[in-house]
Design a protein around this motif. Structure first.
Motif, PDB file in Angstrom:
ATOM      1  N   ASN A  81       9.130  18.959  -5.103  1.00  0.00           N
ATOM      2  CA  ASN A  81       8.872  17.693  -5.765  1.00  0.00           C
ATOM      3  C   ASN A  81      10.039  16.745  -5.574  1.00  0.00           C
ATOM      4  OD1 ASN A  81       7.193  16.147  -7.227  1.00  0.00           O
ATOM      5  ND2 ASN A  81       7.681  17.036  -9.207  1.00  0.00           N
ATOM      6  N   MET A  82      11.234  17.268  -5.748  1.00  0.00           N
ATOM      7  CA  MET A  82      12.409  16.435  -5.554  1.00  0.00           C
ATOM      8  C   MET A  82      12.475  15.938  -4.110  1.00  0.00           C
ATOM      9  SD  MET A  82      16.365  17.516  -5.858  1.00  0.00           S
ATOM     10  CE  MET A  82      16.453  18.339  -4.293  1.00  0.00           C
ATOM     11  N   LEU A  83      12.203  16.859  -3.185  1.00  0.00           N
ATOM     12  CA  LEU A  83      12.235  16.459  -1.781  1.00  0.00           C
ATOM     13  C   LEU A  83      11.234  15.351  -1.531  1.00  0.00           C
ATOM     14  CD1 LEU A  83      12.579  19.724   0.269  1.00  0.00           C
ATOM     15  CD2 LEU A  83      14.130  17.803   0.115  1.00  0.00           C
ATOM     16  N   SER A  84      10.084  15.448  -2.179  1.00  0.00           N
ATOM     17  CA  SER A  84       9.067  14.442  -1.926  1.00  0.00           C
ATOM     18  C   SER A  84       9.566  13.072  -2.365  1.00  0.00           C
ATOM     19  CB  SER A  84       7.751  14.827  -2.586  1.00  0.00           C
ATOM     20  OG  SER A  84       7.442  13.990  -3.641  1.00  0.00           O
ATOM     21  N   TYR A  85      10.395  13.021  -3.414  1.00  0.00           N
ATOM     22  CA  TYR A  85      10.962  11.720  -3.756  1.00  0.00           C
ATOM     23  C   TYR A  85      12.006  11.309  -2.733  1.00  0.00           C
ATOM     24  CZ  TYR A  85      13.371   7.919  -5.987  1.00  0.00           C
ATOM     25  OH  TYR A  85      13.917   6.703  -6.235  1.00  0.00           O
ATOM     26  N   TRP A  86      12.807  12.254  -2.303  1.00  0.00           N
ATOM     27  CA  TRP A  86      13.883  11.857  -1.410  1.00  0.00           C
ATOM     28  C   TRP A  86      13.402  11.534  -0.021  1.00  0.00           C
ATOM     29  CZ3 TRP A  86      17.777   9.487  -2.964  1.00  0.00           C
ATOM     30  CH2 TRP A  86      18.156   9.651  -4.300  1.00  0.00           C
ATOM     31  N   PHE A  87      12.177  11.899   0.284  1.00  0.00           N
ATOM     32  CA  PHE A  87      11.639  11.482   1.569  1.00  0.00           C
ATOM     33  C   PHE A  87      11.102  10.058   1.537  1.00  0.00           C
ATOM     34  CE2 PHE A  87      11.871  15.580   3.570  1.00  0.00           C
ATOM     35  CZ  PHE A  87      11.944  15.232   4.892  1.00  0.00           C
ATOM     36  N   ILE A  88      10.965   9.497   0.351  1.00  0.00           N
ATOM     37  CA  ILE A  88      10.501   8.123   0.302  1.00  0.00           C
ATOM     38  C   ILE A  88      11.652   7.196   0.684  1.00  0.00           C
ATOM     39  CG2 ILE A  88      11.014   7.416  -2.064  1.00  0.00           C
ATOM     40  CD1 ILE A  88       7.585   7.115  -0.673  1.00  0.00           C
ATOM     41  N   TRP A  89      12.876   7.664   0.561  1.00  0.00           N
ATOM     42  CA  TRP A  89      14.012   6.781   0.837  1.00  0.00           C
ATOM     43  C   TRP A  89      14.182   6.468   2.309  1.00  0.00           C
ATOM     44  CZ3 TRP A  89      16.034   3.160  -1.761  1.00  0.00           C
ATOM     45  CH2 TRP A  89      15.884   3.178  -3.149  1.00  0.00           C
ATOM     46  N   PRO A  90      14.128   7.487   3.176  1.00  0.00           N
ATOM     47  CA  PRO A  90      14.158   7.120   4.594  1.00  0.00           C
ATOM     48  C   PRO A  90      13.042   6.146   4.932  1.00  0.00           C
ATOM     49  CG  PRO A  90      14.197   9.501   4.327  1.00  0.00           C
ATOM     50  CD  PRO A  90      14.065   8.932   2.972  1.00  0.00           C
ATOM     51  N   LEU A 120       5.690   7.528   8.823  1.00  0.00           N
ATOM     52  CA  LEU A 120       5.729   8.985   8.972  1.00  0.00           C
ATOM     53  C   LEU A 120       6.443   9.616   7.778  1.00  0.00           C
ATOM     54  CD1 LEU A 120       6.356   9.513  12.763  1.00  0.00           C
ATOM     55  CD2 LEU A 120       4.549  10.523  11.400  1.00  0.00           C
ATOM     56  N   PHE A 121       7.533   8.989   7.343  1.00  0.00           N
ATOM     57  CA  PHE A 121       8.253   9.550   6.197  1.00  0.00           C
ATOM     58  C   PHE A 121       7.398   9.474   4.937  1.00  0.00           C
ATOM     59  CE2 PHE A 121      12.175   8.733   8.721  1.00  0.00           C
ATOM     60  CZ  PHE A 121      12.601  10.035   8.732  1.00  0.00           C
ATOM     61  N   VAL A 122       6.727   8.332   4.738  1.00  0.00           N
ATOM     62  CA  VAL A 122       5.849   8.237   3.573  1.00  0.00           C
ATOM     63  C   VAL A 122       4.837   9.367   3.621  1.00  0.00           C
ATOM     64  CG1 VAL A 122       4.093   6.865   2.437  1.00  0.00           C
ATOM     65  CG2 VAL A 122       6.076   5.753   3.370  1.00  0.00           C
ATOM     66  N   GLY A 123       4.320   9.639   4.826  1.00  0.00           N
ATOM     67  CA  GLY A 123       3.326  10.691   4.971  1.00  0.00           C
ATOM     68  C   GLY A 123       3.886  12.034   4.578  1.00  0.00           C
ATOM     69  N   ILE A 144       0.823  -1.202   0.000  1.00  0.00           N
ATOM     70  CA  ILE A 144       0.000   0.000   0.000  1.00  0.00           C
ATOM     71  C   ILE A 144       0.861   1.257   0.000  1.00  0.00           C
ATOM     72  CG2 ILE A 144      -1.532   1.334   1.480  1.00  0.00           C
ATOM     73  CD1 ILE A 144      -3.097  -1.161   1.939  1.00  0.00           C
ATOM     74  N   PHE A 145       1.830   1.328   0.906  1.00  0.00           N
ATOM     75  CA  PHE A 145       2.526   2.591   1.092  1.00  0.00           C
ATOM     76  C   PHE A 145       3.767   2.724   0.218  1.00  0.00           C
ATOM     77  CE2 PHE A 145       0.218   1.962   5.073  1.00  0.00           C
ATOM     78  CZ  PHE A 145      -0.535   3.119   5.038  1.00  0.00           C
ATOM     79  N   ALA A 146       4.269   1.611  -0.294  1.00  0.00           N
ATOM     80  CA  ALA A 146       5.475   1.733  -1.111  1.00  0.00           C
ATOM     81  C   ALA A 146       5.242   1.297  -2.547  1.00  0.00           C
ATOM     82  CB  ALA A 146       6.610   0.915  -0.495  1.00  0.00           C
ATOM     83  N   VAL A 147       4.071   0.739  -2.843  1.00  0.00           N
ATOM     84  CA  VAL A 147       3.827   0.355  -4.227  1.00  0.00           C
ATOM     85  C   VAL A 147       2.667   1.148  -4.806  1.00  0.00           C
ATOM     86  CG1 VAL A 147       3.263  -1.503  -5.801  1.00  0.00           C
ATOM     87  CG2 VAL A 147       4.735  -1.946  -3.869  1.00  0.00           C
ATOM     88  N   VAL A 148       1.470   0.917  -4.313  1.00  0.00           N
ATOM     89  CA  VAL A 148       0.329   1.464  -5.039  1.00  0.00           C
ATOM     90  C   VAL A 148       0.236   2.980  -4.888  1.00  0.00           C
ATOM     91  CG1 VAL A 148      -2.150   1.412  -5.286  1.00  0.00           C
ATOM     92  CG2 VAL A 148      -0.915  -0.681  -4.941  1.00  0.00           C
ATOM     93  N   ILE A 149       0.389   3.494  -3.657  1.00  0.00           N
ATOM     94  CA  ILE A 149       0.272   4.945  -3.513  1.00  0.00           C
ATOM     95  C   ILE A 149       1.399   5.670  -4.254  1.00  0.00           C
ATOM     96  CG2 ILE A 149       0.337   6.830  -1.845  1.00  0.00           C
ATOM     97  CD1 ILE A 149      -1.412   5.258  -0.052  1.00  0.00           C
ATOM     98  N   GLN A 176      -5.674  13.404   0.201  1.00  0.00           N
ATOM     99  CA  GLN A 176      -4.443  13.281   0.988  1.00  0.00           C
ATOM    100  C   GLN A 176      -4.277  14.468   1.899  1.00  0.00           C
ATOM    101  OE1 GLN A 176      -1.273  12.505  -1.816  1.00  0.00           O
ATOM    102  NE2 GLN A 176      -1.309  10.396  -1.135  1.00  0.00           N
ATOM    103  N   ALA A 177      -4.558  15.651   1.385  1.00  0.00           N
ATOM    104  CA  ALA A 177      -4.353  16.842   2.200  1.00  0.00           C
ATOM    105  C   ALA A 177      -5.208  16.790   3.453  1.00  0.00           C
ATOM    106  CB  ALA A 177      -4.668  18.090   1.389  1.00  0.00           C
ATOM    107  N   PHE A 178      -6.400  16.247   3.329  1.00  0.00           N
ATOM    108  CA  PHE A 178      -7.281  16.224   4.503  1.00  0.00           C
ATOM    109  C   PHE A 178      -7.022  15.024   5.401  1.00  0.00           C
ATOM    110  CE2 PHE A 178     -10.892  18.778   2.395  1.00  0.00           C
ATOM    111  CZ  PHE A 178     -10.166  19.922   2.619  1.00  0.00           C
TER     112      PHE A 178
END
Ligand code: HEA
Ligand code: HEA
Ligand code: CUA
Ligand SMILES: [Cu+2]
Lengths: 350, 108, 285, 601
Positions: free
Chosen positions: D129-138, D186-189, D97-102, D230-232
């Motif tokens: 946008n770049m940060l949002s990708y790099w936050f998926i790594w942690p 939390l990082f995914v969030g 859910i959190f690392a594939v589909v979303i 997502q925002a809500f």
């Protein structure tokens, strides 16, 4: 071709979008997520606060309303200085704007310092989550240890200390299930009798009678109180404790709490026994999480203002940066609003 | 974004400030002069008033309302729905009330 | 291309066919759902099940066939014709919205009475047993038999007193043909009390005391198990419900158990509210 | 907008960027999209392998796990331990859910398609946008690290209900593994949060001239609504996670109750504090996670709509109803979360309210289903792989959705809650629905991403060998669930005691074998993906003769996307217009004689 377009759609396609700069739009969207975040957090608190069977009063937990009110005042001031900075920037008074930004930054600092003072106070009173003692037996143990130490310092035997004796009895016979010997029972009974001379308690000579007589006394006392429409009085407290001990029945947790409350708040008030704070850990879990997350937001805001001040020092603050100040201000006001709700919830209603 | 820069109206911020301070005073003093129930109501109302003042004037909602209401209104609705829906369950949980959890000890 | 169309159409046709046939076959071999032994509550739930099964079944087959039909009647790639140029049809949109709304509202309101009966309106009767779930077992407390009153003692479900109850592990005894009321709670993590054949399930939550009521029409032994993940041992948290022929037999059983235990003399009633705590807790220290 | 366009215009257009700036720390939405795309596929393999492990254990609980068993569980004769099983289920669910589909739907395709479909050069905030990708790594690091923690990965389900998840001593999986799980989520969030603010700003403020909201393709519409969801919803999950994490660390007590005898000791697990409410977590969690299932499915619905309309050469049936039903699903999605808690000890009267709302959510969904079917009606499909996968999405979503009705109705949910019926339900909607739409989207937008087409023959092979086995494999779980097989059971052999025990074991075996066939078929897909990237048939910028703006840009689009800012004259679905000479009419094509604007009906 162009004519045809007009015929079809009335006019040339126009630019799209809202009359808002991207950054301000994004800031508002971010604030929307923040609103949801704090709704969740404060909602959780409200649910817990009103759903718990008991909740400590703010002053029990060493919350000082004055400090909270002062912090509210500080944040309101800082909100004003931000908008004044924005105004000054719009009027192209860069230096004035910088002064106001500095004021905001400093006010944020004052807020954090006051928070630090409050936190230290909690820390010194052992009110961090996981440190508040909520169980009577543990508290009594602590109190006993304290009294023992005091007695040692005064080079006395702890048994000469009335407080120690009472607590020790409480611990042995009411909390634990040690057997109360007739002689001790008699001594206990006489202590009670001496403590309430005008109550007209009957004379007992044999320890074996204590259980039965006191049982009766408890019942009559209860009936009397019922007529007076009160549930408890010191005499009943004492008699009940003795009666239970004499029958060999340990107290329930609730009875323990009530009795300890009586001992620490009424009977030995000046002895400063450790306080019982039921649900104190959950309280402080929420207190520290709510105010801590808010303080992190304040810290974040201060970083932004620091950046703006650095811009000023580099000579890059000008009317073109007004949008920065405006967005920082929006965020800062939101943080202020959160505190506006947290303050009454924690300090006043709490 | 010169287009939106237009004329930024700046209301009298100091008046708003004064109102906020007075409201804070009211909420603090209400705890001393009113009964607990009334004071709670006053406190909540005062908090809402203060929030509205800050939002209206400091956050310029008075002027920007028509540009941002579509974000603010749904958020407030969803947020309030969340809190209200938690209420009947956790706060007034009938299964919790079945338990003999100790009532406030000071109540006696 | 035509061949491709036929192939894909048949492939998609296999969905409703397999869907219906596999359910039918399972039903044939009693492998669709466990036999229902609950006459009062379970039957109503099964009835609802059937209703929903029919409604969704019809929509399942209907929509899938519609899809397959649309695939089958679509235009061929090599034909000269263009596809139809339609953007929608207001009447159809309104039509199916109203139809679906009507059916859904029916489904929603049709089941409210059943729900009220099985979960909302607690039957007014004394509790029969008190279940404490813990990793990974079920402790069931029953009231002792009171010879004088010729009835089970009143079960204090908040704190079942040791002196008035007895306990069995992983065995729930109930009488047949009547509503049984039990209370479930948990001592550590969330568990769930689940008796498939009686169509009853209720999470056991620490800190909450939750009433559950159900019935069994036929005596016998039935499985009950834990349906909420409670750690690695979740799968072995199984127990059985023993259903006695009648109330009389059940009471007879209670009496036997009581006698076997030789109930200790009850403690003097000094403070009515007091119940001995089993052990001293020094938690928090 | 004029101003918006110039705001970031000092961007580097001409000069070359170093490899690192270009492909690793890129701020280009397409590169970021591809980064998410590949990351998600790799995580899909991890999640899929865990699924295979789960299936093996369900079919052969007493047999050694092939290849890895001896090595992983030497002390258990190569058989999976119950601890390992619950951890595998937990990590499978969380990763999928959190690392594939979303990431795949909102982040990969969202990033790639939004600017292209609205005709803008990039996202509104490329650095964010770049940060949002790099936050998926942690986040991924936390997930992966949790596999190597001494006590094993998190083991309290992807729902992480307290008190199992917050009492560290309660189970091996509740220790470090669970802590890392909280951190990872939390990082995914944070990552999703950044993405969602960015998408909303971009879609609201950066649309090309003429691109009104009702001319947006369904993909962008659904990504827009997803971003709102997502925002809500995400902030509330963040609250739940922060509180849960603190509880898990052991000091606080938001979700750990006092037992009713007043003892804090939860079955001998000494806690420092207690006094909270476990159900509160479930509320906060589902307040996010129910919208989250729509976060997963709405973009796939949008992509399926686009793909179907393009490949059947026919305007989307009922564009406006489609948009409104997305909005309806999103709105209702916020007031139905309690349907996961019907038997949790939640106030049953509240359950009634949630039940009515939940059943009503089938209404907008049914509008969508019917519109898809009628888009196909009288059309001229090209039977490409992308279309087939999209149609399979529709066929399977119907099944998953209809099984949702059983669970939405409170009394029947009593029986099927937490059984394999639920497992069947959500795999039909996410795996057979969502993932199939993602396959479709991959086949469909691959030419845009790499300038080459994926091999159609291999694609069809992949389709057939995915469609049949996965359908059989998951369909049988309905029956197994009705028979009473609970979820998350490490060993189903005791089920043999029940009357239908034999059938249960048999159906589990059939499921497992079917799914192994499915897994084998994915090798074809992986091969096709990499093969076509380098050796696929080269195609022009609009191989599917599609209308929407992304096909106006070169394939792959350069930095800045469009040669000149596109101007939009109509909606995206004007296929087979009788007045046009071709069977499509791009959004940028100036109006032709005899045309009138269509938006829905
Ligand atoms: C993408 C993901 C997705 C989607 C789209 C849905 C869609 C729906 N879900 Fe699902 N759900 C999950 C993912 C999803 N779900 C997951 C992951 C879980 C389990 C979580 C866990 O516990 O681990 C779950 C669990 C779950 C439960 C809890 C079960 C339990 O634990 O006891 C319920 C209960 O109401 C439910 C209901 C629904 C409903 C009513 C819909 C509706 O939106 C479906 C609407 C669609 C249709 C109805 C079909 C199309 C319509 C027609 C063909 C028209 C005609 C139909 C009628 C007239 C009826 N879901
Ligand atoms: C998006 C979500 C998603 C997806 C796609 C899947 C996919 C699969 N799931 Fe899962 N599942 C969940 C979400 C998902 N699942 C959730 C949320 C749970 C609940 C967890 C819990 O209870 O807490 C669950 C639980 C769950 C269970 C229940 C376990 C239990 O309760 O005991 C089972 C059992 O069969 C299962 C099986 C499978 C299988 C066989 C697949 C297969 O479809 C997977 C097949 C995939 C592969 C074999 C990988 C193939 C590789 C590729 C396609 C990549 C190729 C590409 C490149 C190389 C670039 N899943
Ligand atoms: Cu107990 Cu699962
Ligand atoms: Cu849901």
């Amino acid at each position: 071709m162009a004519a045809l377009e007009h015929a079809l759609h009335g006019e040339e396609p126009r630019a799209m979008g809202l009359p808002l700069p991207n950054s301000k739009l994004a800031m508002w969207l971010f604030l929307a997520t923040e609103i949801m975040f704090f709704s969740g957090l404060i909602g959780a608190y409200i649910v817990q606060r009103f759903g718990a069977p008991h909740w400590p009063r703010p002053e029990e937990m060493h919350l000082v309303v004055a400090l909270g009110a002062f912090n509210t005042f500080v944040l309101i001031c800082s909100s004003v200085t931000v908008v004044l900075a924005l105004k000054a920037l719009h009027e192209e008074k860069t230096q004035q704007a910088a002064m106001f930004l500095l004021a905001t930054f400093l006010l944020g600092g004052v807020f954090m310092v006051v928070k630090a003072i409050e936190y230290t106070d909690k820390w010194r009173h052992h009110l961090l989550p996981g440190q508040v003692i909520e169980s009577v037996p543990a508290l009594v143990q602590e109190a006993l240890a304290e009294r023992r130490q005091v007695a040692q310092q005064q080079k006395k035997k702890p048994e000469e200390d009335a407080v120690f004796v009472a607590l020790d009895r409480f611990y042995r016979y009411n909390i634990g299930n040690a057997r109360l010997q007739p002689a001790q029972a008699l001594k206990w009974y006489n202590d009670v009798r001496n403590a309430f001379p005008q109550a007209g308690l009957p004379d007992i000579t044999r320890g074996e009678e204590v259980a039965e007589t006191v049982g009766r006394l408890v019942q009559t006392r209860r009936a009397e109180l019922k007529e007076k429409r009160t549930a408890h009085d010191p005499l009943l407290e004492e008699l009940e404790a003795l009666s239970l001990a004499a029958h060999g029945i340990p107290m329930s947790r609730r009875q323990q709490a009530v009795h300890y409350h009586y001992l620490s708040e009424q009977k030995y008030r000046e002895a400063h026994l450790p306080e019982l704070r039921l649900y104190g850990n959950t309280w402080s879990s929420f207190y520290f999480t709510l105010t801590g997350i808010h303080a992190l937001h304040v810290l974040g805001g201060m970083v932004i203002f620091a950046v703006l001040l650095v811009f000023y020092l580099l000579g890059r603050l000008g009317p073109d940066k007004a949008i920065w100040v405006e967005n920082a201000g929006l965020y800062w006001h939101f943080v202020d609003i959160v505190w506006i709700f947290l303050f009454p919830l924690l300090y006043l209603i709490g | 974004m010169t287009a939106t820069h237009e004329t930024h109206a700046h209301p009298n911020y100091l008046a708003v400030f004064a109102a906020l301070v007075v409201l804070t005073g009211i909420s603090v003093s209400s705890e001393y002069f009113l009964g607990a129930g009334a004071a709670h109501v006053v406190n909540v109302l005062v908090a809402v008033c203060k929030a509205v003042l800050v939002a209206m004037f400091f956050m310029h909602l008075k002027y920007d309302w028509f540009k941002v209401y579509f974000m603010v209104v749904p958020t407030l609705i969803v947020g309030i729905v969340l809190v209200l829906t938690l209420m009947p369950d956790a706060t007034f949980s009938q299964y919790r009330n079945l338990l003999g959890v100790p009532p406030p000890i000071v109540a006696d | 291309m035509r061949l491709q169309k036929l192939l894909w159409t048949l492939l998609f046709l296999s969905v409703p066919i397999f869907g219906v046939v596999s359910f039918w076959v399972c039903d044939r071999y009693q492998a669709l759902w466990p036999a229902n032994v609950s006459e009062i509550y379970g039957r109503k739930i099964d009835h609802l099940f059937d209703v929903i099964m029919w409604i969704t079944g019809i929509f399942f087959v209907g929509t899938e066939l519609l899809l397959v039909y649309a695939m089958f009647t679509s235009k061929d790639q090599d034909s000269q014709e263009k596809a139809d140029f339609v953007h929608g049809n207001r009447t159809m949109e309104i039509g199916w919205t109203l139809m679906a709304a009507a059916i859904l509202i029916f489904v929603a309101f049709y089941q409210i009475p059943t729900w009220t009966e099985v979960k909302v309106q607690k039957p007014k009767k004394p509790a029969d047993a008190h279940i404490t779930a813990s990793m990974w077992m079920w402790q069931v407390r029953y009231p002792l038999w009171d010879e004088k009153a010729q009835a089970p003692r009143k079960l204090d479900v908040v704190q079942p007193a040791l002196s008035e109850t007895f306990e069995l592990v992983n065995e729930l005894h109930i009488p047949a043909k009547e509503t049984v009321l039990i209370y479930v709670t948990s001592r550590d993590v969330i568990h769930s009390f689940y008796v498939p054949k009686m169509r009853v399930k209720q999470d056991a939550v620490p800190g909450l005391l939750i009433p559950v009521w159900f019935d069994a029409a036929r005596p016998g032994n039935y499985e009950f198990y834990c349906a909420e993940l409670c750690g690695p041992g979740h799968y072995m948290m199984r127990a059985r419900v023993v259903v006695h022929e009648s109330r009389k037999e059940y009471e007879q059983w209670l009496r036997e158990q009581t006698e076997r235990l030789r109930a200790p003399t009850p403690p003097p009633q000094v403070a009515a509210s007091s119940t001995p705590t089993e052990s001293l807790s020094l938690a928090g220290k | 907008m004029q101003a918006t366009n110039t705001e970031h215009h000092e961007g580097h257009h001409g000069h070359e960027l170093s490899f690192i700036r270009r492909y690793i720390f890129s701020t280009d939405h397409k590169i970021i999209g591809l980064q998410f795309f590949f990351t998600a596929w790799v995580m899909m393999i991890v999640g899929g392998l865990l699924a295979l492990l789960i299936r093996w254990q369900l079919a052969y609980p007493d047999a050694e796990v092939p290849l890895i068993g001896r090595w992983l569980w030497p002390h258990n004769a190569g058989k999976m331990t119950p601890e390992a099983y619950v951890s595998a289920v937990t990590m499978h669910g969380s990763i999928m859910i959190f690392a594939v589909v979303i990431p795949m739907t909102t982040a990969a395709f969202g990033n790639y398609l939004i600017p292209l479909q609205i005709g803008f050069r990039d996202m509104a905030f490329p650095t964010l946008n770049m940060l949002s990708y790099w936050f998926i790594w942690p986040a991924l690091a936390c997930f992966i690290a949790s596999f190597f923690s001494a006590s094993g990965p998190a083991g309290s389900g992807w729902t992480a209900y307290p008190t199992l998840s917050v009492i560290q001593q309660a189970a091996p999986g509740s220790g470090t593994g669970q802590t890392l799980w909280y951190l990872g989520l939390l990082f995914v969030g944070v990552s999703s949060m950044m993405g969602s603010v960015n998408y909303l700003t971009t879609i609201i403020n950066c649309r090309a001239p003429g691109m009104t909201f009702f001319r947006l393709p369904m993909t962008t519409w659904s990504l827009f609504v997803t971003a709102i969801l997502q925002a809500f919803a995400l902030p509330v999950l963040t609250v739940a996670l922060i509180l849960g994490l603190l509880d898990n660390l052991g000091f606080t007590s938001f979700f750990v109750p006092q037992n009713f005898d007043g003892n804090w000791i939860v079955n001998n697990f000494a806690r420092r504090s207690a006094g909270g409410q476990p159900l509160l977590f479930q509320h906060l969690f589902w307040f996010y996670s129910h919208p989250a299932v729509y976060i997963m499915v709405l973009p796939t619905m949008g992509m399926a709509s686009d793909i179907i309309a393009t490949h059947v050469r026919k305007p989307l049936f009922g564009y406006k109803p489609m948009v409104y039903s997305i909005l309806g699903i999103a709105g209702l999605g916020f007031i139905v979360w309690g349907h996961h808690m019907f038997v949790s000890g939640m106030n049953p009267t509240l359950g009634t309210a949630f039940m009515v709302a939940t059943i009503m959510i089938a209404l907008p969904s049914s509008v969508k289903v019917f519109n898809w079917i009628f888009t196909l009606w009288g059309s001229k499909p090209d039977w490409s792989t992308a279309l087939l996968f999209a149609l399979a999405f529709v066929a399977f979503f119907i099944i998953g959705g209809l099984s949702g009705i059983f669970m939405a109705s409170t009394p029947t949910d009593i029986h099927i809650h937490d059984t394999y019926f639920i497992v069947a339900h959500f795999h039909f909607v996410i795996m057979l629905g969502g993932m199939f739409a993602i396959f479709a989207a991959t086949y469909h937008w691959f030419p845009k991403m790499f300038g080459r087409k994926m091999n159609e023959t291999l694609g069809k092979l992949h389709f057939v060998f995915s469609f049949i086995p996965i359908f059989i494999g998951f369909y049988l779980m309905h029956q197994v669930g009705l028979l009473g097989q609970p979820r998350r059971y490490a060993d189903i052999r005791p089920m043999l005691d029940t009357e239908a025990g034999y059938a249960i074991i048999l159906m589990n075996k059939i499921s497992t074998h079917s799914i192994f066939v499915f897994a084998a078929a994915q090798v074809i897909f992986a091969f096709n993906l990499f093969y076509s990237m380098f050796f696929g048939e080269k195609v022009d910028r609009n191989p599917w003769r599609s209308n929407s703006l992304e096909w106006e840009a070169p394939s792959p689009p350069p930095h800045g996307n469009f040669e000149r800012t596109p101007v939009v004259y109509r909606g995206p679905y004007e296929y087979s217009h009788p007045a046009a000479e071709q069977d499509y009419l791009p959004q940028t094509h100036p109006p032709i004689p005899g045309e009138e604007e269509h938006t829905g009906h």
